[in-house]
Design an enzyme around this catalytic site. Structure first.
Site, short mmCIF file in Angstrom:
data_model
loop_
_atom_site.label_atom_id
_atom_site.label_comp_id
_atom_site.label_asym_id
_atom_site.label_seq_id
_atom_site.Cartn_x
_atom_site.Cartn_y
_atom_site.Cartn_z
N GLU A 174 -12.96 19.95 -2.26
CA GLU A 174 -11.86 19.18 -1.67
C GLU A 174 -10.52 19.66 -2.21
OE1 GLU A 174 -11.48 16.55 0.45
OE2 GLU A 174 -13.56 16.51 1.10
N HIS B 11 -19.17 10.79 -8.17
CA HIS B 11 -19.56 11.20 -6.82
C HIS B 11 -20.52 12.38 -6.87
CE1 HIS B 11 -19.32 12.97 -2.80
NE2 HIS B 11 -18.96 11.77 -2.38
N GLU C 181 -24.42 11.90 -5.59
CA GLU C 181 -24.78 12.95 -4.65
C GLU C 181 -25.09 14.29 -5.30
OE1 GLU C 181 -22.05 13.32 -1.42
OE2 GLU C 181 -22.41 11.28 -0.69
N VAL D 76 -11.24 5.44 -6.88
CA VAL D 76 -11.27 4.16 -6.17
C VAL D 76 -12.66 3.53 -6.30
CG1 VAL D 76 -9.54 4.97 -4.52
CG2 VAL D 76 -11.98 5.14 -3.95
N HIS E 88 -19.00 3.94 -2.05
CA HIS E 88 -20.04 4.32 -3.00
C HIS E 88 -20.21 3.26 -4.08
CE1 HIS E 88 -21.08 8.17 -1.37
NE2 HIS E 88 -19.86 8.66 -1.51
#
Length: 325
Positions: free
Chosen positions: A150, A207, A238, A266, A270
């Site tokens: 990202e 994440h 993940e 945040v 998830h």
């Protein structure tokens, strides 16, 4: 008609009444379930007054802009307390710059617009707005955790638009230097120390990514151990370390309780579902089934002042690179 036996029509009537009662009972149960699922959905997606959120997509920017670039979240409450708080801190630290917002997730942008009628610029829209407003000096500060896919895509997009500005720079993600790792570990310890009775396992859910940058989670775990905090555990939803590995490590200790908290900027989908949800496969469910008393803290890293300071520092470093250019 023999004595002691009710007439046939009475027996049939009782059966009919019994079926009606069972049918009504099933309807009531179904209505209660529907209410529960509706309540849960609304609770998970509740939003504050949209008019109170500064989406930072206004024109009239001026010659200097600081663009806070985030993946985004559709949960407005955590969006305001995390991404919004980071933007406010950046604004205080850069009074000469106009702070604007850009999200990299088109899915989240569309969901928020459709459901809440809140319009948030995508990263490209924000860059185009900066160019159209005649911005000369541009700092883009991502709120990303690491230098993964990202972040790389974001930096490439800024490079694509850099020709429209006299000078442009991209700040580093949260976990970049050794000092960043130490600051994050210290912030998490301070955030949870009031619950630390040595019988509680603190489990942070990140994440995860397939990128090489996923090593940051192992490094954080090693730093907790090196600091003497053996009851702190790092996992991902993940990638690796996965839930199974985290749970196996916790079971090696004599812990009675488990506190779960997102290791994400945040506390969005998830955190609410994969971590704190009641469905099969969630971290909460897994730890409860393993016999632990579980508490979930739905608090994103962006709510912690010491975390926000790291982003401000990285933005300052990016500004320095503009001056040196």
């Amino acid at each position: 008609m023999s004595e002691g036996k009710p007439p046939c029509f009475w027996r049939g009537g009782f059966l009919a009444i019994g079926r009606d009662i069972i049918f009504l009972h099933l309807i009531v149960i179904s209505l209660i379930q529907c209410y529960y699922y509706l309540y849960t959905y609304l609770k998970q997606n509740e939003t504050e007054d949209a008019s109170l959120e500064n989406t930072r997509n206004q024109d009239g920017i001026g010659e200097k802009e600081l663009l806070a670039a985030s993946f985004g979240t559709s949960y407005q409450d955590t969006r305001c307390r995390t991404i919004g708080a980071i933007e406010e801190d950046l604004e205080q630290a850069f009074p000469e710059y106009s702070v604007r917002r850009g999200f990299t997730s088109r899915m989240i942008i569309n969901r928020v617009k459709t459901r809440d009628q809140i319009v948030i610029d995508s990263l490209e829209e924000a860059l185009r707005r900066a160019a159209d407003n005649g911005v000369k000096r541009l700092i883009v500060q991502p709120t990303h955790m690491m230098d993964g896919f990202e972040y790389t895509a974001l930096a490439d997009k800024v490079a694509e638009y850099s020709r429209f500005f006299e000078a442009a720079a991209v700040g580093k993600p949260l976990l970049s230097s050794e000092g960043d790792f130490q600051a994050v570990v210290q912030a998490l310890i301070e955030e949870t120390e009031e619950y630390d009775d040595k019988e509680t396992a603190f489990c942070f859910m990140g994440h995860g990514t397939e990128a090489q940058a996923n090593h940051v989670y192992r490094k954080l775990q090693e730093m907790f151990l090196a600091a003497g905090h053996e009851n702190y555990f790092i996992g991902t939803v993940e990638a690796e370390p996965a839930l199974e590995e985290v749970l196996a490590q916790v079971k090696k200790g004599s812990y009675k309780r488990a506190v779960l908290q997102p290791l994400m900027i945040v506390a969005g989908d998830h955190a609410n579902n994969d971590m704190a949800g009641d469905e099969e496969g969630s971290w909460k469910r897994a730890f409860e089934e393993a016999g632990y008393e579980v508490s979930c803290i739905l608090k994103g890293l962006g709510e912690l002042e010491k975390i926000r300071r790291i982003f401000v520092r990285h933005a300052k470093e990016a500004e320095s690179s503009l001056s040196e250019a």
